[in-house]
Design an enzyme around this catalytic site. Structure first.
Site, short mmCIF file in Angstrom:
data_model
loop_
_atom_site.label_atom_id
_atom_site.label_comp_id
_atom_site.label_asym_id
_atom_site.label_seq_id
_atom_site.Cartn_x
_atom_site.Cartn_y
_atom_site.Cartn_z
N ARG A 61 -19.17 -28.39 43.65
CA ARG A 61 -18.09 -28.51 44.65
C ARG A 61 -16.95 -29.40 44.16
O ARG A 61 -15.82 -29.31 44.65
CB ARG A 61 -18.68 -29.01 45.97
N TYR A 114 6.92 -22.23 57.09
CA TYR A 114 5.97 -21.13 57.21
C TYR A 114 5.27 -21.20 58.59
O TYR A 114 4.72 -22.25 58.96
CB TYR A 114 4.98 -21.32 56.07
N ASP A 186 6.35 -27.58 50.34
CA ASP A 186 5.81 -26.27 49.96
C ASP A 186 6.82 -25.64 48.98
O ASP A 186 7.94 -25.31 49.34
CB ASP A 186 5.66 -25.42 51.24
N LYS A 211 0.48 -16.15 45.97
CA LYS A 211 1.72 -15.39 45.82
C LYS A 211 2.01 -15.18 44.33
O LYS A 211 1.35 -14.38 43.70
CB LYS A 211 2.86 -16.14 46.53
C1 LIG Z 1 1.70 -17.37 52.11
C2 LIG Z 1 2.22 -18.73 52.23
C3 LIG Z 1 1.36 -19.81 52.47
C4 LIG Z 1 -0.11 -19.62 52.73
O1 LIG Z 1 -0.79 -19.05 51.65
P1 LIG Z 1 -2.17 -18.27 51.88
O2 LIG Z 1 -2.78 -18.23 50.52
O3 LIG Z 1 -1.83 -16.94 52.45
O4 LIG Z 1 -2.99 -19.09 52.83
C5 LIG Z 1 1.91 -21.07 52.52
N1 LIG Z 1 3.22 -21.28 52.35
C6 LIG Z 1 4.08 -20.27 52.13
C7 LIG Z 1 5.53 -20.56 51.94
C8 LIG Z 1 3.62 -18.97 52.08
O5 LIG Z 1 4.48 -17.96 51.89
#
Ligand SMILES: *Cc1c(COP(=O)(O)O)cnc(C)c1O
Length: 408
Positions: A61, A114, A186, A211
């Site tokens: 972990r 987001y 982010d 992404k």
């Molecule tokens: C998609 C996204 C997230 C979350 O990612 P997941 O892997 O889908 O949980 C966070 N921040 C932004 C800007 C996103 O586009």
């Protein structure tokens, strides 16, 4: 294979992407670090066992050679102190917040973040007696006015999800730091290639690696990178909650990292060319893309970013629901779906984002476009034929004007 040993040898980022985190000699010569599965990690001797927690993980972990390889590679690209993986991007966002905040504290969040992060703040942080307030993404003075002694974290995303305003990150970070608040950002849109968070005052930088880093729409992963001061907060938050990314997903992310620079160049070019072609289209009211010279965020984007991703927004002129259906149903190359950052192009009709600050007035339906890796001429033709089909479906070929049917 010779290893890159120190920063004096630091090659260009495209070269780094091909070499970071690779140690074939430790893996029977394999080019890629293999998938490690395991909970128990055995020691040979008691002495080794006692060293284990210090030199390498004592339990699955807490990491594996594979997770450590990806964390080290991303940390180097981001320019932070240490990185840690999470099972999703959302998990990285929520644990960064939880790591910096406790009951009685206050967090200020950019109004354009987001949507699931906003829901987490409003529903979970509020329940933990953490006060949540939003500030205007485009007005640092609004953040200044709302800071107080209880504000322990400022949460940013640039550009904003769905509306793509660019934030003045250095100005916002300076305001937060004057009050000793941590700055969480982010950085998913820009990837580690196009925005250097720690050079702009960020303390914890997050990627939804789901992404662009994974890049093929087939795995979930998040990563948070911190500077030295903030690292204990995020590391402790991750471990206490038992967050753990899956080995196969980590493998896919590390594998896809090798092609990130090549893919991003194409996403950037395709997105910008699509945006330019839509800007002059009669059915389009405005295009939300900071790399367009007439975008309100263009100056900040040019100052702070070194590239753009393939994700942007368009606001259509008002059209009927039926015309919108024709538009989406006529698309041949663009999928209708959530997420982005894969090789595939996507179009998504989005509800006007929830805002606390004086709401942004959208003069028509908002569509989020993700430009994939296809030949850009094909993407332009596809979107334009779908817009034409929607236009032709209006009364007498004109944009429909019956008020009750207009979608805003
Ligand atoms: C998609 C996204 C997230 C979350 O990612 P997941 O892997 O889908 O949980 C966070 N921040 C932004 C800007 C996103 O586009």
């Amino acid at each position: 294979m010779k290893r890159l040993r120190d920063d004096r040898d630091m090659p260009a980022i495209e070269t780094l992407l091909c070499h970071l985190g690779r140690t074939p000699a430790e893996h029977a010569g394999m080019v890629n670090v293999p998938v490690y599965r395991g909970s128990t990690i055995l020691a040979e001797t008691l002495e080794d066992w006692e060293k284990q927690n210090k030199d390498y993980p004592s339990y699955g972990r807490f990491g594996s050679p594979l997770s450590r390889a990806l964390e080290a590679a991303i940390c180097k690209l981001e320019g932070g102190y240490r990185s840690i993986l999470f099972p999703s991007g959302q998990s990285a966002c929520t644990h960064a917040l939880l790591g910096c905040l406790k009951a009685g504290d206050r967090v200020l969040i950019s109004d354009g973040v987001y949507t699931p992060v906003r829901s987490f703040a409003d529903e979970v942080l509020a329940k933990l007696q953490i006060e949540v307030q939003y500030f205007s993404p485009t007005e640092p003075s609004d953040l200044s006015a709302k800071m107080n002694a209880k504000t322990r974290a400022v949460y940013l995303e640039s550009p904003s999800s769905f509306t793509f305003e660019v934030l003045d990150v250095p100005a916002l970070a300076a305001i937060a730091h004057r009050a000793n608040a941590h700055v969480i950002m982010d950085n998913t849109w820009a990837t580690p290639l196009y925005f250097r968070p720690f050079e702009h005052g960020v303390d914890i930088s997050i990627h939804a690696a789901t992404k662009y880093i994974v890049g093929h729409s087939d795995a979930f992963l998040g990563v948070a990178t911190a500077n030295e001061a903030a690292w204990p907060l995020i590391e402790s938050s991750a471990h206490q909650f038992g967050e753990l990314a899956a080995p196969d997903d980590i493998y896919l992310a590390l594998r896809a990292l090798r092609s990130l620079a090549v893919r991003m160049e194409r996403h950037w070019e395709n997105g910008l060319k699509l945006a330019q072609s839509l800007q002059v289209h009669p059915a389009v009211n405005k295009v939300l893309h900071p790399a367009l010279p007439n975008d309100p965020g263009h100056g900040l984007w040019k100052r702070d970013f070194s590239g753009a991703s393939g994700l942007f927004g368009i606001v259509l002129k008002p059209i009927s629901r039926r015309q919108l259906s024709v538009l989406f149903d006529s698309l041949r190359l663009f999928g209708i779906g959530l997420s982005w950052g894969g090789y595939d192009s996507l179009a998504l009709l989005v509800d006007p984002p929830k805002r606390t600050e004086p709401s942004l007035a959208l003069p028509g339906p908002l569509i989020r476009i993700h430009a994939g890796l296809e030949r850009v001429g094909d993407l332009i033709s596809d979107l334009h034929q779908a817009l034409q089909a929607a236009y032709d479906a209006g009364t007498g070929g004109a944009v429909e004007r019956r008020e009750e049917e207009l979608i805003n």
